[in-house]
Scaffold this active site. Structure first.
Site: not given
Ligand code: PMP
Length: 286
Positions: A30, A49, A97, A99, A144, A176, A200
């Site tokens: 995101y 980014r 489903r 992986h 992110k 952070e 990040l």
């Protein structure tokens, strides 16, 4: 009005299948982009980014920068308020489903906009409380990722004791915050941890360092020890939605003299001036 997979609609009408890999695995990334005076701030950097995050989890970027720019422009226009924040969310899509990556599945793309409420003056005047905790996240904190369970739990530890942020320590060094970058002031020098896989790469972090460089504020980018955090003159928190905030209590003890310091005051003012200048279009809104 939100955007979902090619369509604009009210958020109440937005639906995604339960087999979306974002829902099943947290398999997505995101971005959060602040919008001032209806213009996205540092758009190119945020999109860069986003590309880094997508590359990190091997999803092909569903849009070029110009397409992203158009989608965001339409969302900004379709939502109220001059100051907003855009939330962009891309998952690996919908599949049975398993992986392993599915073949031939289009990513899910969701964008929403919310009003941007920057911290109130009273909070900036008093500063906020933070706690410390051991950084127990994975080793790709530069991505992110939407799978934010460790960040959620770490941030809640702060909320549980009436603090706003958790400052993370790994192997004796600060990385952070649970949802922010952290700066330390020591002997009048602004200290920032180096960008690497343990944090990040904050867009606000970059702006702060650029402002420091442009205004002859002494700064160093280097590893910051737990001891330096605990004996800091000032601690600052940065993020796209919180901008710059002073942390005035850490683990229940005052930071410096317990009130926001001179470095905070200077950087906060520079940041506000910079925002205004950029939004007037006097400098490139990169
Ligand atoms: N670190 C983490 C873990 C974050 O979630 C965020 C943003 N919320 C930041 C740093 C700050 O990044 P930016 O300045 O780009 O918002």
């Amino acid at each position: 009005m939100i955007y979902l997979n090619g369509d604009f609609m009210p958020i109440e009408e937005a639906r995604i299948p339960v087999l979306d890999r974002g829902f099943i695995f947290g398999d997505g990334v995101y971005e959060v982009i602040p919008v001032y005076s209806r213009r996205p701030f540092r758009l190119a950097e945020h999109l860069r980014r986003l590309q880094h995050s997508l590359d990190g989890i091997r999803i092909t970027n569903p849009h070029c920068d110009a397409e992203w720019g158009n989608l965001l422009e339409r969302l900004i226009a379709g939502n109220e308020g001059d100051d907003q924040y855009l939330y962009l969310h891309i998952t690996r899509g919908v599949a049975k489903r398993d992986h392993a990556f599915p073949k031939g599945v289009a990513p899910t793309v969701f964008i929403m906009s919310n009003p941007l409420l920057t911290p109130p003056k009273e909070l900036l005047a008093s500063g906020v409380a933070a706690i410390t905790a051991s950084d127990n996240r994975w080793l790709r904190c530069d991505i992110k990722a939407i799978s934010l369970l460790p960040n959620v739990l770490l941030r809640q530890m702060a909320v549980d004791v009436g603090a706003v942020e958790t400052v993370l320590l790994r192997d004796g060094f600060m990385t952070e915050g649970a949802a922010s970058n952290i700066f330390v002031v020591k002997d009048g020098v602004l200290l920032a941890p180096p960008k690497n896989h343990l944090m990040l790469p904050g867009i606000t972090y970059d702006v702060v360092l650029e402002l420091a460089a442009a205004h002859d504020i002494p700064y160093e980018v280097r590893e910051i020890s737990e001891y330096e955090v605990r004996t800091a003159q000032e601690l600052l928190l940065t993020s796209s939605t919180k901008e710059i905030m002073p942390i005035t209590r850490l683990d229940g003890k005052p930071v410096g003299d317990g009130s926001p310091g001179r470095m905070f005051a200077q950087l906060y003012q520079l940041y506000q001036n910079y925002k205004v200048t950029v939004m007037r279009g006097n400098t490139p809104n990169t």
